[in-house]
Design an enzyme around this catalytic site. Structure first.
Site, PDB file in Angstrom:
ATOM      1  N   ARG A 175      36.236  41.442  40.608  1.00  0.00           N
ATOM      2  CA  ARG A 175      37.355  41.806  41.779  1.00  0.00           C
ATOM      3  C   ARG A 175      36.639  42.593  42.459  1.00  0.00           C
ATOM      4  O   ARG A 175      36.715  42.932  43.825  1.00  0.00           O
ATOM      5  CB  ARG A 175      38.274  42.286  41.391  1.00  0.00           C
ATOM      6  CG  ARG A 175      39.050  41.025  40.405  1.00  0.00           C
ATOM      7  CD  ARG A 175      40.801  41.678  39.744  1.00  0.00           C
ATOM      8  NE  ARG A 175      41.406  41.653  41.414  1.00  0.00           N
ATOM      9  CZ  ARG A 175      42.654  42.360  40.531  1.00  0.00           C
ATOM     10  NH1 ARG A 175      43.219  42.935  39.338  1.00  0.00           N
ATOM     11  NH2 ARG A 175      43.839  42.998  41.850  1.00  0.00           N
ATOM     12  N   CYS A 231      42.810  50.812  41.212  1.00  0.00           N
ATOM     13  CA  CYS A 231      42.813  50.112  40.846  1.00  0.00           C
ATOM     14  C   CYS A 231      43.161  48.562  41.983  1.00  0.00           C
ATOM     15  O   CYS A 231      42.697  49.282  42.857  1.00  0.00           O
ATOM     16  CB  CYS A 231      43.231  49.418  39.608  1.00  0.00           C
ATOM     17  SG  CYS A 231      45.088  50.168  39.276  1.00  0.00           S
TER      18      CYS A 231
END
Length: 273
Positions: A175, A231
């Site tokens: 990611r 995040c």
């Protein structure tokens, strides 16, 4: 080095206030069901999306509640700033760390994350029951610590080189590199960010507190450097924040809005690769 995590063997049960934060991102009712079935005796329940986030806001997927809402949560939970508090979840999850960070932000100095999850706490003979506690409300006045909070504006300034902070992305490497993005509409990372997958912090549902993790963190960012963790939605960055504090990093901020908030503003660039 700040003590962040506490094992059941270190806790004086009678002198501790307990907070249950069990949650499942795929089933938002699971944590509450588990709590109703059994919880640490006297523990109150804080829900990720009802108590620890303001889902009506648009600052990312799990926006931080307003200070007024947090103050009301602390008061109705019967908390005082000098209370000894232990926050737990299922073990190795990010939810206790999210609640713990909010307590740190509000000035609670004796709040800790349980090293063990609920089942392990029970096996360690911590008393459990299914009774709903009725805390005596307090008039606690939080002492907000803005030095551990990063706004989107602060992160924009960091990307532009106007702060000394190093951005640290807690998501998976795939990611981070923008190779896959299962949740957010745009793949990639905040420009200039380093990467440390928060999943590396744990082993079989227990956080790794030994020197190996400290060494791994040191390979990415030095303890004397300023760090801003993020995040996808600000939840899984909380354990990384906690572990940095555990290992002596003094200047750490959490970007609560995180990547989902960053990409919500038109014109904010992302990096890939």
């Amino acid at each position: 080095m700040a003590e962040v995590f506490k094992s059941a063997s270190e806790v004086d049960f009678e002198k501790t206030k307990w907070i249950d934060t069990r949650f499942n991102l795929q089933d938002a009712q699971e944590g509450k069901r588990k709590y109703a079935e059994s919880h640490v005796a006297g523990a109150i329940y804080w829900d990720l999306e009802k108590d620890l986030s303001d889902m009506t806001k648009r600052e990312g997927r799990h926006p931080m509640p307003e200070k007024e809402a947090l103050t009301e949560l602390f008061r109705k939970s019967g908390l005082s700033l000098d209370d000894s508090i232990i926050v737990y979840d299922d073990g190795g999850s990010p939810f206790a760390a999210r609640a713990w960070w909010l307590l740190q932000y509000a000035g609670f100095k004796q709040a800790f994350i349980a090293l063990e999850g609920f089942e392990a706490l029970k096996e360690a003979d911590i008393p459990v029951d299914d009774r709903l506690p009725q805390p005596t409300p307090t008039a606690v006045a939080p002492q907000w610590n803005e030095t551990i909070y990063a706004s989107r504006q602060y992160v924009e300034q960091t990307v532009e080189g106007q702060t000394a902070s190093h951005l640290l992305d807690a998501r998976s490497a795939a990611r981070y590199r923008g190779e896959q993005e299962p949740i957010d509409p745009i793949a990639g990372r905040i420009p200039g960010a380093l990467n440390f997958d928060w999943e590396q912090l744990k082993n079989e549902g227990v956080y790794r507190l030994g020197g190996a993790v400290k060494s791994e963190l040191h390979q990415v960012v030095a303890p004397f450097q300023e760090v801003t963790v993020y995040c996808g939605s600000g939840v899984t960055a909380a354990p990384l924040y906690a572990m940095l504090k555990q290992h002596g990093y003094d200047k750490v901020r959490l970007y609560v809005g995180s990547y989902s908030d960053w990409i919500s503003k038109e014109g904010n660039e992302v990096e890939r690769g």
